[in-house]
Structure formats: C-alpha cells, structure tokens
Design a protein around this motif. Structure first.
Motif, short mmCIF file in Angstrom:
data_model
loop_
_atom_site.label_atom_id
_atom_site.label_comp_id
_atom_site.label_asym_id
_atom_site.label_seq_id
_atom_site.Cartn_x
_atom_site.Cartn_y
_atom_site.Cartn_z
N VAL A 249 40.62 71.46 19.32
CA VAL A 249 39.83 72.13 18.29
C VAL A 249 38.60 71.28 17.92
N PHE A 250 38.82 69.97 17.78
CA PHE A 250 37.69 69.10 17.42
C PHE A 250 36.59 69.20 18.47
N SER A 251 37.01 69.29 19.73
CA SER A 251 36.01 69.28 20.80
C SER A 251 35.22 70.59 20.84
N LEU A 252 35.70 71.62 20.13
CA LEU A 252 34.98 72.89 20.12
C LEU A 252 33.91 72.95 19.04
N THR A 253 33.82 71.90 18.22
CA THR A 253 32.81 71.89 17.16
C THR A 253 31.43 72.14 17.76
N PRO A 254 30.69 73.13 17.26
CA PRO A 254 29.40 73.44 17.87
C PRO A 254 28.45 72.23 17.84
N ASN A 255 27.84 71.99 18.98
CA ASN A 255 26.96 70.84 19.09
C ASN A 255 25.77 70.96 18.14
N GLY A 256 25.31 72.19 17.94
CA GLY A 256 24.17 72.41 17.05
C GLY A 256 24.45 71.90 15.65
N GLU A 257 25.64 72.18 15.15
CA GLU A 257 25.98 71.74 13.80
C GLU A 257 26.09 70.21 13.73
N ARG A 258 26.70 69.65 14.76
CA ARG A 258 26.80 68.20 14.84
C ARG A 258 25.43 67.54 14.79
N GLU A 259 24.55 68.03 15.69
CA GLU A 259 23.22 67.43 15.77
C GLU A 259 22.43 67.70 14.49
N GLY A 260 22.65 68.88 13.90
CA GLY A 260 21.99 69.19 12.64
C GLY A 260 22.33 68.17 11.57
N ALA A 261 23.62 67.84 11.48
CA ALA A 261 24.06 66.86 10.49
C ALA A 261 23.50 65.48 10.83
N MET A 262 23.55 65.12 12.11
CA MET A 262 23.05 63.80 12.50
C MET A 262 21.56 63.67 12.20
N SER A 263 20.82 64.77 12.42
CA SER A 263 19.37 64.70 12.22
C SER A 263 19.02 64.57 10.74
#
Lengths: 292, 326
Positions: free
Chosen positions: B202-216
């Motif tokens: 499940v963790f690996s399905l986290t959308p990359n867009g949201e991840r990168e959005g938070a990181m940015s």
C-alpha cells in the motif's frame, strides 16, 4: 541532525514567516537574507546524468530576480531535468547524479551543509500534472507548506486569502475552503498548487509545463497569474507552447539535444530577441515551428 | 404549440452478447457466487453440528468457563477460551503492528536498492518478509517452545516483580512458562509478515505526484511519510491489521504447543496456563465423546462468526477511507 539544523528549526518556528534563513546558523551558508523578496538563481556548469548516461552538458543560466525565464526546446532535451536540478528534486531519482553549482543569491544550494528540504522550501515548484493533496481541504492544501516546515502562525486566514488571491482562485473557492482539494477542476487544482507553493513565500517558483494538462481558459488564467506573481517571485517555466513563452516570459533559454547527445543551451537571451532575431539558425527554426 | 398526445420514451437498447461473452460472464459469476455459497455452507455445517452442544447448555455456553463434556452432568462453555483468544490477539497485534509498520516503511522509504553496488537490499528484505509468511505455524510453535520461552521467562519474572501491582502483570503461581505473553509474542511474529507485506504494498502505491508535491514544499522525509504516505495508506493499513487479527484469533497449533490449557478466566498474561478457542479445539479433538465434538464445533462457530464480523468491519473501514479520497 547536526547542531546547526536544529538551531535553524527553532529559528523558523520562533519568528513566524518572516525569517526564511532557516539554514543560517553555524556552518550552513545562509540561503536567504530577508525571506520576503525574490532572489536570483544562477546555474554554473551544470551536468546531469541518469546512471551512466549524460543528459545535460555544461548549462550556464542566470534567472534574474522577479523576471520570468522560459525554458523551451523539443521533448527529451533536458529542460525538466534542469528545472528539477534547480530545487534539488533531481537527486530523489535513485540513479541520478549531477555536477556544477546552483546559486540562490550567491549561496550554493548543493553545499554539503544545506538541507534539501530547506532548499525546496525557498525554491518552490509547480508540476505538470496538478497534484493537490486530495484528502486535505482547500484551506489545508494552502497551509500544507507551513505545516511541513513547522511554521506556526496566528494569521492563517490572511495567509490563505493572500495565496489564493495571488493564484487567482480566491473568488471561486472563498466560500468553500473546507471542500477537498481533489474536488476542484483541473485548472482550479493547478491554481491551488500555485497558491500552496506561494504560501511559504518562496524566492523562486519553478513551473514544469504547468498548463499542459489544462484547457485554454484555465491556461489563460494561469498565464495571468504568472505575470502577477512575477512581481515578487522569480519564475522559471518550462513550456512546449511557444506562444506561451512569448506571452509570459522576459527571458528565454532554448535547449536542444541532438542525435542522442546530451542537452545543452543553444541560445539564451531576452524573449523578444530569441523570437524575433535569434542568432542561431536552429533557434530560428524551432521558434518558427520548423522542427520539434 | 407542443404535441401533448405523444410522449417520448427511451428506446430499448439491444444487449445481445456473444457466446464467448456469455460463457466468460457465466464462469466469472459462478466463481463469484461460489465463494458465497462455500462460506454459507461452512457456517451452516457448524451451526447444525453445534446444535447438540447448544441444546445441552443453552445460553450458558457463552457464560460457562469449564469444559466437562462427559459424565451425567456435562457443563462447558466458550467464555474462557474466547477471552483467551482475544488476549493473545491483543498481545500479538501490540507486538506485530509497530514492528510491521516500521519494517514496511524501511523497505519502502529508506532501504537502498543496492548496497556496495551488488547486494539488492530492498528485494532481499521483501523476499525475506514473504518467506516468513511461508514458514508453517508448527515451526513457529516449536521455536516458541524451545527457544523463545526459556528466554522470555526472565523478562516475565522481572515484569511481575516490579510491575506486579498492575493486575495484568500479577502472577500468583510463580510459574511463567506457557503464558499468554509467550503465545502472544509468537502469534505477533506470525502476523508480522502479512501486515508488513500488505503495508509495504500500500505504501508503494502512494502517488508520486503527491510525494513530490510535499517534498517541493520543503517537507522532510518523515513529514512526507506522516502527511502523505500514512493518510493515503490508512485504509490499507487498517485492512492489513484486521487480516493479521484474523490470523491471530485463529492460530491453533503454535498456541496449542505453548499454552497449558486452564479453564478459569485469566487476565494475568505472565502466569502459566491459559486458553484459546483454536488451541482448545486442537488439543481436545477426538476426546470427550460426541457431545464433546459438538461442543468443539460450537466453539468453532463462535470463532467463525467473530472473524467474519471483524473482516466485515475491516472492509467497511477500508471502503470508507477510500471514499474519502474520491
């Protein structure tokens, strides 16, 4: 966590949103002095690799303070890679590496004492596909950056309003700030992402083809937004749309990668000159739609 | 102006299916219905077989603690076994949840793909966790009996000496082997691979867009995990824990090896002796005459009903949290 890191954190918390030099203490070089105004971004001799493959070669570019710089060029020429190098998003790809320097008002963002998260807070980014946090309300989306950076503020309402006004979304959502970010239309979502990025008062805002997934009406709104926010933040925008580059940017850099060679800047200069009197024939061909 | 006598009705859209389509549809529908039918038949079988036991004890089956199925006055009930199952499951989950979540996060977020250029850490860890799930429960049971138990009694003694004023840590017998705690730890270890494996997925399905959005926006890795990965994975994590709970409640052999059956209701997790439905069935099967068999099947029915309810609640929670995101 080093000593200077923890000191920097307390500083950020203590002084609300004014202080942006969250890495100023100790050995880490200061990223920003005042934190409210825009800053100049400069790349010096940037090379980038994915694995063994060199994808960018020797890119020097000055992105001036409060100006809009457009990066144009055919697909696969390294524009987006370059953009992601400017706020340290490149390094999250496992095989990615790079050489050269990126300076924000003279401070190297790749200095070993600099934290990537701090860099990214000062150099914000808007992505090709709108990526609001779908489970958060519109208001929480705008405030997400403050939350991530542990910035406490007693005037959150003002921050939300200011960011949404700047992003041109306020009038549409002011009465439903509690609605989920994922419930907005594509164009609204992208403006929400711009508002979210502006709420942490970045010095530079990077935009990676921000309109490519949007309809013409939304595109127009975002172009207006870009011109308005450029008064207080340096903007760097990657675009495939020549007209868009012409409309919104002050300076344009033309990237090219030919025959499997790494990408590089063919020509950079004031947008008017690049479009009307380019020095390089390849630039002329590209901006007039003869290839790419 | 308008012709009011004619009304417009929707046309009938022909929905003729090809033979191929019909066959596949029938097959899929049959398989889907089949699972319901099997589930229903199992429940029905247990219910029918349990009737003599219920007839003998009535509602006291749920309140009695003893297990006397032979003789002129049989008295037996599922209460102590049920509480035992629940206690073991709670201990098991308390052990499994933190370890599983941390392992899943490490594999997904922190483990390098390769170390020294050739050791594939991430894949190796993933495979190791999946292998753990494949180890038969009898092995865990024996390991628990011969290895874990001797090494846990010291801890148990310490706990009961210094924290004995808390009722659950009290031990009046002075014996620490065969306790709920040891069973719980073993069951927790057995649940861990299921929970870890599903959570990692499940963790690996986290959308990359949201991840990168938070990181940015300047989010640290821990922040990304807390504010993007966890909210996204909430439903899946709850679902995986519920599945783990299902295994914990139903675990028979490993518990049967370690526990020594004792029928008084017992909340002292360090004290020797305890009970659980699955262990009770495993240890008493074939003894106690026909009423005994019926009683064990009745206990099985209780376990069946509880796990069914837990799974239904779990799927409700998972669905609700998915709907949140739409």
């Amino acid at each position: 966590m080093t000593m200077s890191d923890s000191m920097a954190n307390t500083e950020t918390v203590a002084t609300d949103r004014k202080v942006a030099s969250s890495a100023s203490a100790g050995t880490a070089p200061s990223l920003r002095i005042d934190g409210v105004s825009a800053a100049q971004l400069e790349s010096v001799g940037i090379h980038a690799w994915f694995g063994e493959r060199l994808v960018l070669e020797n890119v020097d570019l000055v992105m001036e303070r409060t100006k809009v710089t457009a990066l144009i060029g055919p697909s696969g020429c390294g524009k987006s890679t370059f953009l992601r190098i400017l706020n340290r998003m490149h390094e999250i790809v496992p095989s990615a590496s790079l050489a050269g320097r990126v300076e924000l008002d003279g401070d190297d963002i790749y200095d070993p004492n600099q934290r990537a998260a701090t860099v990214r807070r000062h150099i914000g980014m808007v992505f090709q596909r709108p990526n609001p946090f779908p489970a958060m309300s519109i208001r929480d989306n705008v405030l997400a950056g403050l939350r991530f950076n542990k910035i406490r503020s007693s005037h959150k309402d003002e921050i939300v309003e200011e960011a949404l006004v700047k992003a041109g979304l306020w009038s549409e959502v002011k009465d439903r700030q509690g609605a989920l970010g994922g419930a907005l239309s594509g164009g609204q979502q992208q403006r929400l992402c711009i508002a979210r990025a502006l709420a942490v008062k970045p010095a530079v805002l990077l935009m990676d083809e921000p309109c490519s997934a949007l309809d013409p009406g939304s595109t127009l709104r975002i172009e207006q937004t870009i011109q308005e926010i450029a008064e207080e933040v340096t903007v760097v925008i990657v675009t495939h749309n020549m007209q868009q580059a012409l409309r919104v940017s002050d300076k344009t850099a033309f990237f090219l990668a030919q025959d499997g060679n790494p990408g590089y800047i063919v020509e950079a200069g004031p947008t008017k000159e690049i479009f009307e009197s380019p020095k390089d024939p390849r630039t002329a061909d590209y901006v007039n739609g003869r290839f790419g | 102006m308008t012709n009011t006598t004619t009304t417009v009705t929707p046309i009938k859209i022909s929905s003729k299916r090809s033979a191929e389509d019909r066959a596949f549809r029938g097959l899929a529908r049959g398989a889907g219905l089949g699972t319901f039918v099997i589930l229903f038949l199992i429940g029905l079988f247990l219910l029918i077989e349990a009737i003599p036991a219920f007839r003998s004890q009535g509602l006291r089956f749920f309140t009695n603690t003893g297990w006397q199925t032979t003789g002129p006055h049989p008295t037996f009930g599922v209460l102590s076994a049920l509480t035992g199952s629940i206690i073991i499951s709670i201990i098991g989950l308390a052990v499994a949840i933190p370890v599983s979540l941390a392992t899943a996060l490490f594999i997904n977020e922190y483990a390098p793909a390769k170390v020294l250029g050739f050791v594939p850490v991430k894949n190796f860890l993933t495979a190791a966790v999946d292998l753990m799930a494949a180890v038969p429960s009898i092995i865990y049971g024996m390991w628990g009996f011969f290895v874990l138990q001797p090494h846990t009694t010291g801890l148990e003694q310490w706990l009961s000496t210094y924290l004995g004023f808390i009722p659950v840590f009290k031990s009046s017998t002075g014996l620490y082997t065969s306790s709920f705690l040891i069973c719980g730890i073993i069951v927790g270890i057995m649940c861990m691979p299921i929970i870890t494996s599903l959570c990692r997925e499940v963790f690996s399905l986290t959308p990359n867009g949201e991840r990168e959005g938070a990181m940015s926006l300047g989010a640290s890795r821990a922040r990304v995990i807390r504010d993007v990965v966890f909210p996204f994975a909430k439903g899946g994590v709850i679902g995986s824990i519920m599945l783990g709970l299902g295994r914990a409640l139903g675990e028979a052999i490993a518990v049967a090896i370690i526990i020594s059956l004792a029928f008084p209701i017992n909340f002292h997790i360090l004290q020797a002796g305890g009970n659980s439905i699955a262990a009770l069935i495993a240890l008493n099967w074939g003894s106690g005459g026909s009423l005994g068999t019926s009683a064990l099947l009745a206990a099985g029915l209780v376990l069946f009903a509880i796990t069914l309810i837990i799974n239904m609640v779990a799927s409700r929670i998972v669905n609700a949290s998915m709907a949140d995101r739409r």
